[in-house]
Write a protein that holds these residues in place. Structure first.
Motif, PDB file in Angstrom:
ATOM      1  N   LEU A 121      -4.257   2.624  -1.596  1.00  0.00           N
ATOM      2  CA  LEU A 121      -4.277   2.117  -0.215  1.00  0.00           C
ATOM      3  C   LEU A 121      -5.726   1.912   0.214  1.00  0.00           C
ATOM      4  O   LEU A 121      -6.638   2.504  -0.362  1.00  0.00           O
ATOM      5  N   ASN A 168      -6.267   0.538   7.097  1.00  0.00           N
ATOM      6  CA  ASN A 168      -5.329   1.602   6.772  1.00  0.00           C
ATOM      7  C   ASN A 168      -4.679   2.077   8.064  1.00  0.00           C
ATOM      8  O   ASN A 168      -5.386   2.330   9.044  1.00  0.00           O
ATOM      9  N   VAL A 169      -3.356   2.173   8.099  1.00  0.00           N
ATOM     10  CA  VAL A 169      -2.685   2.503   9.362  1.00  0.00           C
ATOM     11  C   VAL A 169      -3.166   3.824   9.949  1.00  0.00           C
ATOM     12  O   VAL A 169      -3.213   3.991  11.168  1.00  0.00           O
ATOM     13  N   LYS A 173      -0.667  11.216  -0.287  1.00  0.00           N
ATOM     14  CA  LYS A 173       0.622  10.544  -0.038  1.00  0.00           C
ATOM     15  C   LYS A 173       1.675  10.902  -1.073  1.00  0.00           C
ATOM     16  O   LYS A 173       1.462  10.821  -2.259  1.00  0.00           O
ATOM     17  N   LYS A 233       6.080   6.722  -0.924  1.00  0.00           N
ATOM     18  CA  LYS A 233       5.639   5.437  -1.508  1.00  0.00           C
ATOM     19  C   LYS A 233       5.593   4.362  -0.430  1.00  0.00           C
ATOM     20  O   LYS A 233       6.567   4.222   0.348  1.00  0.00           O
ATOM     21  N   GLY A 270       6.191   0.982   1.420  1.00  0.00           N
ATOM     22  CA  GLY A 270       7.293   0.030   1.272  1.00  0.00           C
ATOM     23  C   GLY A 270       8.578   0.718   0.839  1.00  0.00           C
ATOM     24  O   GLY A 270       9.426   0.135   0.179  1.00  0.00           O
ATOM     25  N   SER A 271       8.738   1.974   1.256  1.00  0.00           N
ATOM     26  CA  SER A 271       9.858   2.799   0.773  1.00  0.00           C
ATOM     27  C   SER A 271      11.114   2.703   1.637  1.00  0.00           C
ATOM     28  O   SER A 271      12.216   2.881   1.183  1.00  0.00           O
ATOM     29  N   GLY A 272      10.899   2.486   2.952  1.00  0.00           N
ATOM     30  CA  GLY A 272      12.021   2.543   3.876  1.00  0.00           C
ATOM     31  C   GLY A 272      12.224   3.922   4.472  1.00  0.00           C
ATOM     32  O   GLY A 272      13.174   4.156   5.224  1.00  0.00           O
ATOM     33  N   SER A 276       6.623   5.328   5.281  1.00  0.00           N
ATOM     34  CA  SER A 276       5.338   5.669   4.670  1.00  0.00           C
ATOM     35  C   SER A 276       4.174   5.372   5.605  1.00  0.00           C
ATOM     36  O   SER A 276       3.303   6.206   5.849  1.00  0.00           O
ATOM     37  N   SER A 277       4.205   4.150   6.173  1.00  0.00           N
ATOM     38  CA  SER A 277       3.108   3.793   7.084  1.00  0.00           C
ATOM     39  C   SER A 277       3.156   4.673   8.330  1.00  0.00           C
ATOM     40  O   SER A 277       2.138   5.142   8.831  1.00  0.00           O
ATOM     41  N   SER A 285       1.519   8.138   7.975  1.00  0.00           N
ATOM     42  CA  SER A 285       0.052   8.093   8.057  1.00  0.00           C
ATOM     43  C   SER A 285      -0.414   7.868   9.477  1.00  0.00           C
ATOM     44  O   SER A 285      -1.336   8.533   9.969  1.00  0.00           O
ATOM     45  N   ALA A 295       0.806  -2.662  10.032  1.00  0.00           N
ATOM     46  CA  ALA A 295       1.568  -2.632   8.769  1.00  0.00           C
ATOM     47  C   ALA A 295       2.776  -3.547   8.818  1.00  0.00           C
ATOM     48  O   ALA A 295       3.080  -4.249   7.855  1.00  0.00           O
ATOM     49  N   LYS A 332       8.439  -4.682   1.837  1.00  0.00           N
ATOM     50  CA  LYS A 332       7.541  -4.581   2.996  1.00  0.00           C
ATOM     51  C   LYS A 332       8.345  -4.763   4.268  1.00  0.00           C
ATOM     52  O   LYS A 332       9.160  -5.694   4.378  1.00  0.00           O
ATOM     53  N   THR A 333       8.131  -3.866   5.223  1.00  0.00           N
ATOM     54  CA  THR A 333       8.849  -3.973   6.493  1.00  0.00           C
ATOM     55  C   THR A 333       8.629  -5.337   7.129  1.00  0.00           C
ATOM     56  O   THR A 333       9.558  -5.950   7.655  1.00  0.00           O
TER      57      THR A 333
HETATM   58  N1  LIG Z   1      -1.790   4.849   5.162  1.00  0.00           N
HETATM   59  C1  LIG Z   1      -0.829   3.988   4.790  1.00  0.00           C
HETATM   60  N2  LIG Z   1       0.364   4.451   4.333  1.00  0.00           N
HETATM   61  C2  LIG Z   1       1.336   3.574   3.957  1.00  0.00           C
HETATM   62  N3  LIG Z   1       1.229   2.225   4.005  1.00  0.00           N
HETATM   63  C3  LIG Z   1       0.052   1.752   4.449  1.00  0.00           C
HETATM   64  C4  LIG Z   1      -1.009   2.595   4.878  1.00  0.00           C
HETATM   65  N4  LIG Z   1      -2.032   1.817   5.294  1.00  0.00           N
HETATM   66  C5  LIG Z   1      -1.625   0.538   5.120  1.00  0.00           C
HETATM   67  N5  LIG Z   1      -0.392   0.499   4.598  1.00  0.00           N
HETATM   68  C6  LIG Z   1       0.393  -0.719   4.266  1.00  0.00           C
HETATM   69  O1  LIG Z   1       1.606  -0.717   5.032  1.00  0.00           O
HETATM   70  C7  LIG Z   1       2.696  -1.196   4.218  1.00  0.00           C
HETATM   71  C8  LIG Z   1       3.735  -0.068   4.144  1.00  0.00           C
HETATM   72  O2  LIG Z   1       4.378  -0.066   5.341  1.00  0.00           O
HETATM   73  P1  LIG Z   1       5.905  -0.529   5.403  1.00  0.00           P
HETATM   74  O3  LIG Z   1       6.057  -1.885   4.816  1.00  0.00           O
HETATM   75  O4  LIG Z   1       6.310  -0.328   6.816  1.00  0.00           O
HETATM   76  O5  LIG Z   1       6.614   0.484   4.427  1.00  0.00           O
HETATM   77  P2  LIG Z   1       7.404   1.814   4.825  1.00  0.00           P
HETATM   78  O6  LIG Z   1       8.805   1.388   4.961  1.00  0.00           O
HETATM   79  O7  LIG Z   1       7.204   2.730   3.671  1.00  0.00           O
HETATM   80  O8  LIG Z   1       6.768   2.308   6.092  1.00  0.00           O
HETATM   81  C9  LIG Z   1       2.189  -1.494   2.855  1.00  0.00           C
HETATM   82  O9  LIG Z   1       1.941  -2.883   2.743  1.00  0.00           O
HETATM   83  C10 LIG Z   1       0.854  -0.745   2.803  1.00  0.00           C
HETATM   84  O10 LIG Z   1      -0.078  -1.407   2.002  1.00  0.00           O
END
Ligand SMILES: Nc1ncnc2c1ncn2[C@@H]1O[C@H](COP(=O)(O)OP(=O)(O)O)[C@@H](O)[C@H]1O
Ligand SMILES: N[C@@H](CCOP(=O)(O)O)C(=O)O
Length: 306
Positions: free
Chosen positions: A53, A60-61, A85, A88, A90-92, A95-96, A99, A131, A180-181
């Motif tokens: 990341l 970065n979020v 972390k 993962k 883009g997990s659903g 993840s974002s 953070s 994100a 990706k969300t």
């Molecule tokens: N600290 C972070 N943690 C997770 N994703 C991050 C972070 N900073 C930026 N991103 C970006 O945000 C996206 C993940 O967010 P998202 O698509 O909403 O997935 P999730 O469903 O896991 O939240 C990815 O493209 C990732 O590169």
């Protein structure tokens, strides 16, 4: 306090019928973060482990949400953020969100807690917006408040805390693909047929009542998504089979977790949850798709200080 270590939990957003509104907090999976004060002002991300990341705070979020908070607080110090972390991207399962909410929670603790949970959710939303290219707080709210939450409105931001029936468990099945969300949101229609809207909001109201009354049968009858799932289920390999096998194994309901690819099932009791997990896992046993699965109590505390 000059440094803090936290556990920032994964979360399940939407919860079938409540797109962008309902969410709940998990217990067994989440990120660890260390945040410390620095003499140098600003936000620096100094460590990222687990997934690749950006270290640049504005990309970065965790950094974006932290910058939003210090823009308002104007502290006479800066902060270093370490992200370990386990969720993962883009997990659903948020993840974002983990953070974004973890960084503002930690900084707020180091500043002596000048902000309440709703204000922290607002700052964390600035990171989520980067994100997912849209404003939603249905992952952030359960991570910061814990348990089940309902986002009453975004502007003004208003979050309702809902009760958690004591024997309710969640099963998460996470096919190791990335969705990706932002992409999963872009594929949705702008309009919903009235007949579908009526069914969906009846389910939301019934689900909230079921939580308040610990009515597991009503939880089962309310966990239905006729608006979003028809569009997104095609992104998840074997989704319909996982859903039907989980229900045969006794799930109260099964739906896409957040924007996917993770799926969640709710269970009345831990033993039932373990049976449901096995049934959902079995669907992928003869495929090449890697899988992570979790059985989790509903985490009513949210982010934890370690
Ligand atoms: N600290 C972070 N943690 C997770 N994703 C991050 C972070 N900073 C930026 N991103 C970006 O945000 C996206 C993940 O967010 P998202 O698509 O909403 O997935 P999730 O469903 O896991 O939240 C990815 O493209 C990732 O590169
Ligand atoms: N309501 C959002 C929730 C996204 O959750 P995530 O865990 O996939 O980030 C949506 O469905 O777009």
């Amino acid at each position: 306090m000059e440094e803090i270590k936290i556990f920032s939990p994964a979360t399940v957003a939407n919860v079938a019928c409540g797109f962008d509104v309902l969410g709940f907090c998990l217990d067994t999976i989440g990120d660890h973060m260390v945040v410390r004060k620095t003499l140098e002002k600003g936000i620096k991300i100094t460590e990222i482990e687990g997934f690749d990341l950006p270290f640049e705070a504005t990309e970065n979020v965790a950094g974006v949400s932290a910058l939003a908070l210090i823009e308002d607080a104007k502290p006479n110090c800066g902060f270093e953020i370490e992200i370990y972390k386990n969720i993962k991207p883009g997990s659903g399962i948020g993840s974002s969100s983990a953070s974004a909410s973890g960084s503002v929670f930690a900084i707020n603790e180091l500043l002596g807690k000048p902000y309440n949970k709703t204000q922290l959710t607002y700052f964390a939303m600035q990171g989520e917006k980067m994100a997912s290219q849209s404003e939603h707080a249905d992952n952030l709210a359960p991570g910061i408040f814990g348990g089940f939450t309902l986002v009453k409105s975004i502007n003004p931001l208003e979050i309702l805390e809902l009760p958690t029936p004591k024997d309710l468990y969640a099963v998460i099945v996470h096919p190791q693909i990335e969705i990706k969300t932002s992409e999963a949101r872009a594929m949705l229609p702008n309009n919903v047929p009235l007949i579908d809207a009526i069914i969906q909001w009846a389910n939301v109201g019934s689900f909230v009542h079921a939580l308040h009354t610990s009515n597991y049968g009503l939880i089962q009858r309310s966990l239905q998504d006729i608006v979003i799932e028809p569009y997104r289920k095609r992104l998840i390999p074997h989704f319909s089979q996982v859903k039907s096998e989980s229900m045969k194994a006794g799930a109260l309901g099964c739906a896409i977790s957040g924007s996917g690819p993770s799926m969640f099932a709710l269970s009345h009791g831990l033993e039932n949850a373990k049976k449901i997990e096995l049934a959902m896992k079995k669907v992928y046993s003869n495929t090449q798709i890697d899988l992570e699965t979790y059985v989790s109590k509903i985490n009513t505390k949210g982010i934890k200080i370690l």
